[in-house]
Scaffold this motif. Structure first.
Motif, PDB file in Angstrom:
ATOM      1  N   LEU A 127       0.831  -1.208   0.000  1.00 48.39           N
ATOM      2  CA  LEU A 127       0.000   0.000   0.000  1.00 48.39           C
ATOM      3  C   LEU A 127       0.862   1.254   0.000  1.00 48.39           C
ATOM      4  CD1 LEU A 127      -2.722  -1.079   2.593  1.00 48.39           C
ATOM      5  CD2 LEU A 127      -3.094  -0.717   0.146  1.00 48.39           C
ATOM      6  N   ARG A 128       1.928   1.211   0.809  1.00 47.74           N
ATOM      7  CA  ARG A 128       2.831   2.368   0.848  1.00 47.74           C
ATOM      8  C   ARG A 128       3.478   2.597  -0.508  1.00 47.74           C
ATOM      9  NH1 ARG A 128       8.194   3.153   2.665  1.00 47.74           N
ATOM     10  NH2 ARG A 128       8.639   1.390   1.274  1.00 47.74           N
ATOM     11  N   ASP A 129       3.953   1.524  -1.137  1.00 47.16           N
ATOM     12  CA  ASP A 129       4.628   1.663  -2.425  1.00 47.16           C
ATOM     13  C   ASP A 129       3.686   2.133  -3.520  1.00 47.16           C
ATOM     14  OD1 ASP A 129       6.905   0.873  -1.166  1.00 47.16           O
ATOM     15  OD2 ASP A 129       7.104  -1.062  -2.193  1.00 47.16           O
ATOM     16  N   LEU A 187      -0.602   5.304   1.300  1.00 41.43           N
ATOM     17  CA  LEU A 187      -0.347   5.739   2.671  1.00 41.43           C
ATOM     18  C   LEU A 187       1.136   6.027   2.843  1.00 41.43           C
ATOM     19  CD1 LEU A 187       1.102   3.080   4.163  1.00 41.43           C
ATOM     20  CD2 LEU A 187      -1.250   2.267   4.219  1.00 41.43           C
ATOM     21  N   ASP A 188       1.450   6.749   3.907  1.00 45.42           N
ATOM     22  CA  ASP A 188       2.829   6.958   4.345  1.00 45.42           C
ATOM     23  C   ASP A 188       3.009   6.264   5.676  1.00 45.42           C
ATOM     24  OD1 ASP A 188       3.694   8.559   2.191  1.00 45.42           O
ATOM     25  OD2 ASP A 188       2.795  10.350   3.101  1.00 45.42           O
ATOM     26  N   LEU A 189       4.202   5.759   5.924  1.00 51.08           N
ATOM     27  CA  LEU A 189       4.439   5.078   7.188  1.00 51.08           C
ATOM     28  C   LEU A 189       4.365   6.030   8.368  1.00 51.08           C
ATOM     29  CD1 LEU A 189       7.307   2.593   6.255  1.00 51.08           C
ATOM     30  CD2 LEU A 189       4.827   2.251   6.187  1.00 51.08           C
ATOM     31  N   THR A 190       4.538   7.324   8.116  1.00 53.45           N
ATOM     32  CA  THR A 190       4.427   8.308   9.190  1.00 53.45           C
ATOM     33  C   THR A 190       2.988   8.757   9.442  1.00 53.45           C
ATOM     34  OG1 THR A 190       4.926  10.045   7.581  1.00 53.45           O
ATOM     35  CG2 THR A 190       6.769   9.177   8.867  1.00 53.45           C
ATOM     36  N   ASP A 191       2.048   8.265   8.641  1.00 55.14           N
ATOM     37  CA  ASP A 191       0.643   8.630   8.844  1.00 55.14           C
ATOM     38  C   ASP A 191       0.154   8.133  10.201  1.00 55.14           C
ATOM     39  OD1 ASP A 191       0.464   9.765   6.350  1.00 55.14           O
ATOM     40  OD2 ASP A 191      -0.582   8.069   5.423  1.00 55.14           O
ATOM     41  N   PRO A 192      -0.664   8.935  10.889  1.00 58.77           N
ATOM     42  CA  PRO A 192      -1.330   8.407  12.084  1.00 58.77           C
ATOM     43  C   PRO A 192      -2.400   7.403  11.685  1.00 58.77           C
ATOM     44  CG  PRO A 192      -2.154  10.605  11.583  1.00 58.77           C
ATOM     45  CD  PRO A 192      -1.016  10.345  10.629  1.00 58.77           C
ATOM     46  N   LEU A 193      -2.629   6.441  12.531  1.00 55.32           N
ATOM     47  CA  LEU A 193      -3.645   5.423  12.253  1.00 55.32           C
ATOM     48  C   LEU A 193      -4.998   6.052  11.961  1.00 55.32           C
ATOM     49  CD1 LEU A 193      -4.529   2.411  12.209  1.00 55.32           C
ATOM     50  CD2 LEU A 193      -4.988   2.665  14.661  1.00 55.32           C
ATOM     51  N   GLU A 194      -5.328   7.144  12.657  1.00 58.53           N
ATOM     52  CA  GLU A 194      -6.635   7.789  12.525  1.00 58.53           C
ATOM     53  C   GLU A 194      -6.951   8.165  11.087  1.00 58.53           C
ATOM     54  OE1 GLU A 194     -10.284   9.457  13.892  1.00 58.53           O
ATOM     55  OE2 GLU A 194      -8.825   8.123  14.882  1.00 58.53           O
ATOM     56  N   VAL A 239      -5.400  -2.886   6.192  1.00 58.35           N
ATOM     57  CA  VAL A 239      -5.302  -3.492   4.864  1.00 58.35           C
ATOM     58  C   VAL A 239      -6.695  -3.748   4.297  1.00 58.35           C
ATOM     59  CG1 VAL A 239      -4.608  -5.589   3.616  1.00 58.35           C
ATOM     60  CG2 VAL A 239      -3.025  -4.514   5.252  1.00 58.35           C
ATOM     61  N   ALA A 240      -7.578  -4.287   5.121  1.00 56.62           N
ATOM     62  CA  ALA A 240      -8.935  -4.600   4.670  1.00 56.62           C
ATOM     63  C   ALA A 240      -9.674  -3.345   4.210  1.00 56.62           C
ATOM     64  CB  ALA A 240      -9.707  -5.294   5.791  1.00 56.62           C
ATOM     65  N   ARG A 241      -9.523  -2.258   4.934  1.00 53.50           N
ATOM     66  CA  ARG A 241     -10.246  -1.032   4.574  1.00 53.50           C
ATOM     67  C   ARG A 241      -9.726  -0.436   3.277  1.00 53.50           C
ATOM     68  NH1 ARG A 241     -12.426   2.226   9.838  1.00 53.50           N
ATOM     69  NH2 ARG A 241     -13.029   0.379  11.057  1.00 53.50           N
ATOM     70  N   HIS A 242      -8.426  -0.496   3.061  1.00 54.51           N
ATOM     71  CA  HIS A 242      -7.879   0.054   1.817  1.00 54.51           C
ATOM     72  C   HIS A 242      -8.262  -0.796   0.614  1.00 54.51           C
ATOM     73  CE1 HIS A 242      -5.446   3.646   2.345  1.00 54.51           C
ATOM     74  NE2 HIS A 242      -5.129   3.216   3.556  1.00 54.51           N
ATOM     75  N   ARG A 243      -8.321  -2.106   0.787  1.00 54.29           N
ATOM     76  CA  ARG A 243      -8.604  -2.978  -0.345  1.00 54.29           C
ATOM     77  C   ARG A 243     -10.083  -3.308  -0.499  1.00 54.29           C
ATOM     78  NH1 ARG A 243      -4.211  -1.942  -3.207  1.00 54.29           N
ATOM     79  NH2 ARG A 243      -2.327  -3.050  -2.539  1.00 54.29           N
ATOM     80  N   GLY A 244     -10.882  -3.007   0.523  1.00 50.98           N
ATOM     81  CA  GLY A 244     -12.307  -3.263   0.443  1.00 50.98           C
ATOM     82  C   GLY A 244     -12.682  -4.726   0.534  1.00 50.98           C
TER      83      GLY A 244
END
Length: 451
Positions: A75-77, A81-88, A162-167
């Protein structure tokens, strides 16, 4: 399967047999991986009435986390998303939304190690809503980023991300995007025959007690999967750099880099991005261990040599799988050292070739070398100082991959007629001759020059 010398195979098998006998493992399987394939495997004990083999399933436990981490890095690649993103930003509505994705991957989020309620490894798990509700208060035990604190909960959270990004469920994503492309068709969420049943071995008698293997629900990303020697061999090769297009080799190398250490005095174990990092006899190894009721597992690989080892057993405790893996890997390296890759000349762009040779940071000489695929290395001539490798990012620009200059940009400066006369690396100016007056040396150069 490639083979090793008969004498090497006997030594490896004897080490495996001793572990199974002394530690009273119901069954124990292991393998050595080299250059992307299993080159030796062995088995001892029984699964039912038969000997286990490379196709017998065992539970992986926390090795599952490495596959979830791979899905996150994909997902990052992709720029999602960025690894520095907050979970929120990606999974809103939790009581710990300020923790970053990188902290979750490296076990520095400060989240509780286990989910509240019954121990999740022996009890059927609830869904995401149930898990997140149980974490409304008291979920954060340490300040995020403060120190290493292993968190199974953190990977339950990453599975939801992962589930939310991929649906779709995290397991479907891992299966379709990771397991299937790598040919890991015998890695599944629940056992499929032939498989080993999990047991606890009585501490004072040679008898067994069956262990449960429930579905962990929302906690499943922390340790649900089952696999085989064949499949785990492919995964060990993946972690060593044979990525099969699932991730770039650079991203897997990034996962292997240590982010935090478990033992802070003289570290031997730490964590990268979803991967355990082990320092042993001068080697830096990457992989993970796994532990679930009735099962232990481990995979470790030395990316520098391409040699790795893995072990699977159906015993809750008592089998030294980490040391066994370390011993098998070390024996393979010592008894049959890997040969270096055969050197062959390559084609280098003339413009890049013109940049090679001596450069100077102030009076200190450095060498610039071409590594292949447009990559370069900048290293002090005397071996003492800041050395880094760089990959190209555009015309006359490179990005630092390691060392002091990791993440920094190197830019080639040129004269009006296009001749390269300096390198600008994070404001440090390197020149062809020490303090070249034609280059933008910080603070200028004395008009009288050397004297």
């Amino acid at each position: 399967m490639a083979v090793m010398l008969d004498s090497t195979e006997l030594a490896l098998y004897r080490r495996l047999a001793r572990e199974q006998a002394v530690c009273r493992a119901p069954s124990l399987v292991a393998a050595v991986v080299r250059d992307g394939q299993v080159v030796w495997s062995g088995a001892r004990g029984r699964v039912g009435d038969a000997r286990p083999d490379d196709n017998t399933q065992y539970r992986l436990g926390s090795i599952t986390k490495t596959m979830v981490a791979t899905a996150v890095l994909r997902l990052r690649d992709e720029g999602r998303l960025d690894l520095t993103d907050p979970l929120e930003k990606h999974v809103p509505g939790t009581a710990f939304g300020g923790t970053t994705i990188a902290q979750l991957l490296s076990h520095t989020s400060g989240l509780t190690s286990e989910s509240p309620g019954q121990w999740w490894e022996r009890a059927p798990g609830g869904d995401w809503a149930t898990l997140v509700a149980s974490l409304d208060t008291g979920a954060t035990k340490l300040r995020p980023g403060f120190k290493f604190h292993y968190s199974n909960v953190g990977f339950g959270v990453l599975g939801e991300l992962v589930a939310r990004h991929r649906g779709r469920p995290w397991l479907d994503v891992v299966t379709d995007e990771i397991l299937t492309p790598l040919g890991m068709t015998r890695t599944t969420p629940h056992p499929r025959a032939p498989h080993a049943d999990g047991f606890a071995v009585h501490p004072f008698a040679d008898v067994l007690h069956p262990e449960p293997a429930p579905d962990a629900g929302a906690m499943a990303p922390a340790g649900q999967l089952w696999s085989t020697v064949t499949d785990l061999g492919r995964w060990t090769a993946f972690l060593g750099g044979h990525t099969g297009g699932v991730l770039s080799a650079d991203t897997v190398a990034e996962m292997r880099l240590m982010n935090t250490v478990d033992d802070t005095e003289v570290w031997t174990t730490g964590f990268g991005l979803g991967l355990m990092v082990v320092r042993y006899q001068g080697r830096h190894l990457a992989g993970h261990t796994g532990s679930m009721p009735g099962f232990l597992a481990t995979t470790l690989v030395d990316a520098n040599t391409g040699t790795g080892a893995l072990c699977l057993t159906n015993s809750t405790a008592g089998v030294g799988i980490v040391q066994l893996s370390l011993d098998l890997l070390t024996m393979a390296e010592e008894l049959e050292p890997a040969l270096p890759d055969e050197w062959q000349p390559s084609t280098v762009d003339p413009g890049l070739l013109a940049l090679t040779g001596l450069w100077h940071w102030g009076p200190t000489p450095y060498t610039l070398r071409v590594l292949g695929d447009g990559m370069i290395a900048l290293e002090p001539v005397n071996g003492s100082g800041r050395a880094s490798r760089f990959r190209p990012t555009g015309p006359d620009t490179w990005l630092g991959l390691d060392g002091y200059y990791a993440g920094e940009t190197l830019t080639v400066g040129r004269t009006g007629d296009g001749v390269a006369n300096h390198l600008n690396l994070a404001t440090f100016i390197f020149t062809r001759t020490p303090y070249d007056p034609s280059a933008p040396v910080p603070g200028g150069v004395d008009e009288a020059g050397w004297r």
